[in-house]
Enzyme design. Structure first.
Site, short mmCIF file in Angstrom:
data_model
loop_
_atom_site.label_atom_id
_atom_site.label_comp_id
_atom_site.label_asym_id
_atom_site.label_seq_id
_atom_site.Cartn_x
_atom_site.Cartn_y
_atom_site.Cartn_z
N THR A 110 0.81 -1.14 0.03
CA THR A 110 0.13 -0.02 0.01
C THR A 110 0.99 1.15 -0.11
O THR A 110 1.84 1.13 0.55
CB THR A 110 -0.69 0.17 1.30
OG1 THR A 110 -1.42 -1.00 1.59
CG2 THR A 110 -1.69 1.31 1.29
N ARG A 115 -13.02 -8.23 -4.22
CA ARG A 115 -12.34 -8.02 -2.73
C ARG A 115 -12.26 -6.59 -2.56
O ARG A 115 -11.35 -5.96 -3.33
CB ARG A 115 -11.05 -8.72 -2.61
CG ARG A 115 -10.51 -8.81 -1.38
CD ARG A 115 -9.08 -7.99 -1.33
NE ARG A 115 -8.54 -8.03 -0.13
CZ ARG A 115 -7.62 -7.25 0.15
NH1 ARG A 115 -6.64 -6.50 -0.77
NH2 ARG A 115 -6.84 -7.33 1.31
N VAL A 116 -12.40 -5.93 -1.28
CA VAL A 116 -12.10 -4.57 -1.06
C VAL A 116 -11.06 -4.70 -0.19
O VAL A 116 -10.98 -5.20 0.84
CB VAL A 116 -13.52 -4.06 -0.35
CG1 VAL A 116 -13.00 -2.42 0.23
CG2 VAL A 116 -14.60 -3.86 -1.35
N ASP A 150 -8.39 -2.34 2.62
CA ASP A 150 -8.87 -1.30 3.32
C ASP A 150 -8.32 0.03 3.16
O ASP A 150 -8.46 1.12 3.51
CB ASP A 150 -7.80 -1.68 4.88
CG ASP A 150 -6.36 -1.85 4.42
OD1 ASP A 150 -6.12 -2.15 3.24
OD2 ASP A 150 -5.66 -1.16 5.20
N THR A 206 -1.32 0.02 6.40
CA THR A 206 -0.78 -0.96 5.58
C THR A 206 -0.75 -2.37 6.01
O THR A 206 -0.63 -2.29 7.42
CB THR A 206 0.60 -0.42 4.96
OG1 THR A 206 0.84 -1.49 3.67
CG2 THR A 206 1.48 -0.18 5.73
N GLY A 207 -0.66 -3.12 5.38
CA GLY A 207 -0.83 -4.83 5.73
C GLY A 207 -2.03 -5.51 5.35
O GLY A 207 -2.51 -5.35 4.35
N LEU A 208 -2.47 -6.34 5.96
CA LEU A 208 -3.69 -7.22 5.54
C LEU A 208 -4.70 -6.34 5.81
O LEU A 208 -5.17 -6.16 6.92
CB LEU A 208 -3.60 -8.44 6.19
CG LEU A 208 -4.75 -9.35 5.76
CD1 LEU A 208 -4.26 -9.84 4.30
CD2 LEU A 208 -5.07 -10.71 6.69
N GLY A 209 -5.55 -6.04 4.66
CA GLY A 209 -6.48 -5.32 4.80
C GLY A 209 -7.91 -5.43 5.53
O GLY A 209 -8.56 -4.88 6.23
N1 GLY Z 1 -3.63 -3.18 2.44
C1 GLY Z 1 -3.68 -3.69 1.19
C2 GLY Z 1 -4.49 -4.69 0.95
O1 GLY Z 1 -4.93 -5.28 2.29
O2 GLY Z 1 -4.74 -5.14 -0.17
#
Ligand code: GLY
Length: 321
Positions: A183, A211-212, A214, A233-236
């Protein structure tokens, strides 16, 4: 007297700081600094998780996500699953400025982009396409490894055993292990006291269509108030579940420093949820102080004040509870 400042995450965010600073010097507008800063990363074909050159979804389609917020007036705009368009951050800003809604998705977002002057553009480069093919082969080759799926399920808290979901998550897990997630977030305070936040991503490589991320979700990927701003940033999926940037801004309102606010939001998340993944935050407050925090060592951010001749890079020590 306010000293303007720009902060952006990850090493590739250096171009966001330098380009944003040029815009700030030209127009003294935090809105321009954040938009043009993020565009520099979106336009870099070598950054494979943002804009042009981003690795597409499982079907090979680039679906882009971005959001933009002006904290002083609580105004924001966002696009999710935007296709065939060059600069999602600029479209998100236009949603804020021209549209009665806060967020547009998919075909509606793309039609809006065309209506306000964004030409059709293919963000998938030949190099991104090659990486996509390679990842997809590895993905399918690794799909029989059920233990990895269980590990991921435990980490992110999915509890459905539906076969289709399992397959989808397994696909994404494999992609996540290959670290194709990123991100760009950029925050700016200008000399008039405007506080602006923006975030953009091409999303998790090989994710499921629709998929959305964050990065398009206000309060998760991006948030700003009169007290300050934050980008995650990281897993949305984790950032959305815990409303991470909204949480940072709540701490800023209680006069935490930006670093304390980021650390506190991550610790709050860690107390509530077992998350053994990288999640990282940056923040800026109305006094022009900046900071950041991460759950893992690999994260860094950089910032530059208007009077600084060079930017300063920071590698935060990971937080844990
Ligand atoms: N933060 C970016 C994503 O989850 O794709």
């Amino acid at each position: 007297m306010i000293e303007p400042v720009i902060i952006s995450n990850w090493r590739y965010g250096k171009s966001a700081v330098s380009t944003g600073m040029e815009a700030l010097k030209r127009t003294d507008s935090a809105l321009d600094a954040v938009e043009f800063g993020i565009r520099a990363v979106e336009d870099d074909p070598l950054t494979d998780s943002v804009g042009t050159g981003g690795i597409p979804n499982i079907e090979g389609v680039s679906e882009l996500d971005a959001s933009f917020m002006v904290g002083n007036i609580y105004r924001c705009g966002a696009v999710t699953c935007l296709t065939m368009t060059k600069n999602p951050i600029s479209v998100a800003r236009k949603v804020m400025e021209l549209c009665p809604h806060v967020m547009l998705c998919g075909e509606g977002a793309t039609r809006f982009a065309r209506a306000v002057g964004f030409q059709e553009y293919q963000p998938v480069t030949p190099a991104a396409s090659e990486k996509w093919k390679d990842l997809r082969e590895k993905l399918y080759a690794g799909m029989k490894d059920k233990s990895k799926f269980k590990e991921y399920q435990a980490a992110v808290g999915y509890d459905s055993d539906l076969d289709s979901l399992a397959r989808g998550i397994e696909m994404m897990t494999k992609a996540g292990q290959l670290k194709q997630l990123g991100t760009v977030g950029t925050l700016c305070l200008d000399s008039t006291g405007k506080i602006v936040a923006g975030t953009s991503t091409s999303g998790w490589a090989l994710r499921l269509p629709g998929r959305v991320a964050d990065s398009s979700v206000i309060g998760a990927g991006t948030y700003a108030t009169p007290a300050g701003a934050s980008s995650s940033t990281g897993l949305g999926e984790v950032s959305i579940r815990h409303g991470l940037t909204r949480s940072v801004c709540d701490f800023l309102e209680q006069d935490y420093s930006p670093t304390e606010a980021c650390e506190s939001a991550l610790k709050k998340m860690q107390k509530r949820d077992k998350v053994d993944l990288i999640m990282a935050l940056i923040a800026l407050d109305k006094q022009g102080r900046v900071g950041g925090a991460s759950t893992k060592e690999s994260f860094s951010y950089q910032y530059q004040k208007l009077g600084d001749s060079v930017m300063t890079e920071v590698v935060p020590t990971p937080v844990s509870v």
